[in-house]
Design a protein around this motif. Structure first.
Motif, PDB file in Angstrom:
ATOM      1  N   ARG A  24       1.126  -1.387   0.237  1.00  0.00           N
ATOM      2  CA  ARG A  24       0.478  -0.258   0.025  1.00  0.00           C
ATOM      3  C   ARG A  24       0.939   1.274  -0.213  1.00  0.00           C
ATOM      4  NH1 ARG A  24      -2.753  -0.564   5.371  1.00  0.00           N
ATOM      5  NH2 ARG A  24      -3.840   1.681   4.929  1.00  0.00           N
TER       6      ARG A  24
ATOM      7  N   LEU B 299       1.086   5.528   1.082  1.00  0.00           N
ATOM      8  CA  LEU B 299       0.571   6.290   1.634  1.00  0.00           C
ATOM      9  C   LEU B 299       1.512   7.381   1.404  1.00  0.00           C
ATOM     10  CD1 LEU B 299      -0.427   3.949   2.902  1.00  0.00           C
ATOM     11  CD2 LEU B 299      -0.472   5.206   5.133  1.00  0.00           C
TER      12      LEU B 299
ATOM     13  N   GLU C  76      -7.965   7.431   0.225  1.00  0.00           N
ATOM     14  CA  GLU C  76      -8.459   7.786   1.623  1.00  0.00           C
ATOM     15  C   GLU C  76      -7.915   8.275   2.662  1.00  0.00           C
ATOM     16  OE1 GLU C  76      -9.816   4.012   4.204  1.00  0.00           O
ATOM     17  OE2 GLU C  76     -10.086   3.599   1.938  1.00  0.00           O
TER      18      GLU C  76
ATOM     19  N   THR D  31      -6.424   7.901   6.024  1.00  0.00           N
ATOM     20  CA  THR D  31      -6.230   6.694   6.949  1.00  0.00           C
ATOM     21  C   THR D  31      -4.770   7.570   8.109  1.00  0.00           C
ATOM     22  OG1 THR D  31      -4.860   4.552   7.242  1.00  0.00           O
ATOM     23  CG2 THR D  31      -3.792   5.536   6.066  1.00  0.00           C
ATOM     24  N   GLU D  32      -4.695   6.319   9.182  1.00  0.00           N
ATOM     25  CA  GLU D  32      -3.546   6.603  10.062  1.00  0.00           C
ATOM     26  C   GLU D  32      -2.193   5.567  10.241  1.00  0.00           C
ATOM     27  OE1 GLU D  32      -5.811   6.880  13.345  1.00  0.00           O
ATOM     28  OE2 GLU D  32      -5.521   9.012  13.391  1.00  0.00           O
TER      29      GLU D  32
ATOM     30  N   SER E 164      -2.013  11.285  10.373  1.00  0.00           N
ATOM     31  CA  SER E 164      -2.664  11.260   9.050  1.00  0.00           C
ATOM     32  C   SER E 164      -1.960  11.017   8.127  1.00  0.00           C
ATOM     33  CB  SER E 164      -3.489  12.128   8.934  1.00  0.00           C
ATOM     34  OG  SER E 164      -4.407  12.148   9.824  1.00  0.00           O
TER      35      SER E 164
ATOM     36  N   GLU F 135      -3.904   7.965   1.127  1.00  0.00           N
ATOM     37  CA  GLU F 135      -3.648   5.792   1.017  1.00  0.00           C
ATOM     38  C   GLU F 135      -4.155   6.183  -0.596  1.00  0.00           C
ATOM     39  OE1 GLU F 135      -5.024   0.394   0.889  1.00  0.00           O
ATOM     40  OE2 GLU F 135      -5.074   2.986   2.883  1.00  0.00           O
TER      41      GLU F 135
ATOM     42  N   ARG G 204      -5.056   4.345  -3.430  1.00  0.00           N
ATOM     43  CA  ARG G 204      -6.064   3.231  -3.466  1.00  0.00           C
ATOM     44  C   ARG G 204      -5.816   2.797  -4.919  1.00  0.00           C
ATOM     45  NH1 ARG G 204      -8.674   1.657   0.883  1.00  0.00           N
ATOM     46  NH2 ARG G 204     -10.375   0.135  -0.627  1.00  0.00           N
TER      47      ARG G 204
END
Length: 242
Positions: free
Chosen positions: A155, A157, A174, A176-177, A189, A192, A194
């Motif tokens: 993934r 980020l 999206e 995310t943490e 924070s 992402e 995706r």
């Protein structure tokens, strides 16, 4: 002070606060503009052979007027492991920043191990080379010399210190943490990406033993050990020393 004047002052203060907040929100929204998000690309490939390999990650992005920090979240199966002591040495020698989500038993075989997650931080960098090692597998049937271990794509980020809370700008991105950096236990924070989740997995082949040879190997090992003991006892009996 009259009631009308009080209302006017209150209205002006509210307007100023709204403009300040709206300006900050717009600045946050434009921290990762659409053209930057579209420019993001990621690749992963594996190099070397045998039990000791390298995972080469490359992340590319377009120009933006602030520093970008990228984080790769890589899930790894029980068939491979990363050496946290080797990673710590590489961190001091080369600046490689990798954090494991759990302790990893370096000696355990594949069938007694579990998967884990590695966090690869790219602080202003676009590449990272991370060593990964194959575990010993159970012996296979006759004719099977190798087993294949699949590594799924990580993934991706991204975040910037300019943006306190990245926002999801489309279904492909999206909020995310995740940990802020490799040595910090605080959470930040991240955004992402995706749409890059299916960039392609890689695989590595690991040599395995032949189960049909187990009996002969055990007998050979016992005979070798027995003959060695006999030779040592004979030397001690004759000379009283090795």
């Amino acid at each position: 002070m009259s009631a009308d004047r009080t209302c006017i002052i209150f209205y002006l203060l509210a307007t100023v606060l709204y403009l300040i907040h709206n300006g900050n929100s717009q600045e946050a929204d434009h921290c990762f503009p659409p053209e930057f998000l579209e420019s993001l690309s990621m690749s992963m490939k594996i190099t070397k052979a045998g039990f000791h390999r390298d995972l080469l990650y490359t992340v590319e992005w377009g120009e933006v007027d602030h520093d970008v920090k990228a984080l790769l979240v890589q899930k790894l199966p029980s068939g491979v492991y990363m050496d946290e002591y080797q990673l710590e040495t590489l961190r001091h020698d080369t600046g490689l920043e990798v954090r494991l989500d759990s302790k990893v038993d370096l000696e355990a075989p594949e069938y007694l191990s579990t998967g884990f997650t590695a966090l690869v931080f790219l602080s202003g960098k676009h590449e990272a080379t991370v060593p990964v090692h194959g575990r010993y597998h159970r012996p296979a049937d006759s004719g099977v010399e190798r087993v294949t271990v699949e590594l799924e794509s990580p993934r991706l980020l991204v975040r910037s210190d300019k943006c306190e809370t990245p926002r999801a700008v489309s279904p492909h991105h999206e909020a995310t943490e995740a940990p802020c950096d490799v040595s910090n236990h605080s959470v930040c924070s991240w955004l992402e990406i995706r749409r890059l989740q299916d960039t392609g997995s890689v695989s590595l082949e690991i040599p395995v033993g032949d189960s049909s040879m187990m009996l002969s190997v055990c007998v050979g090992t016992l005979l070798t050990a027995a003959l060695s003991c006999v030779f040592l006892l004979r030397s001690i009996w004759r000379h009283g020393t090795f």
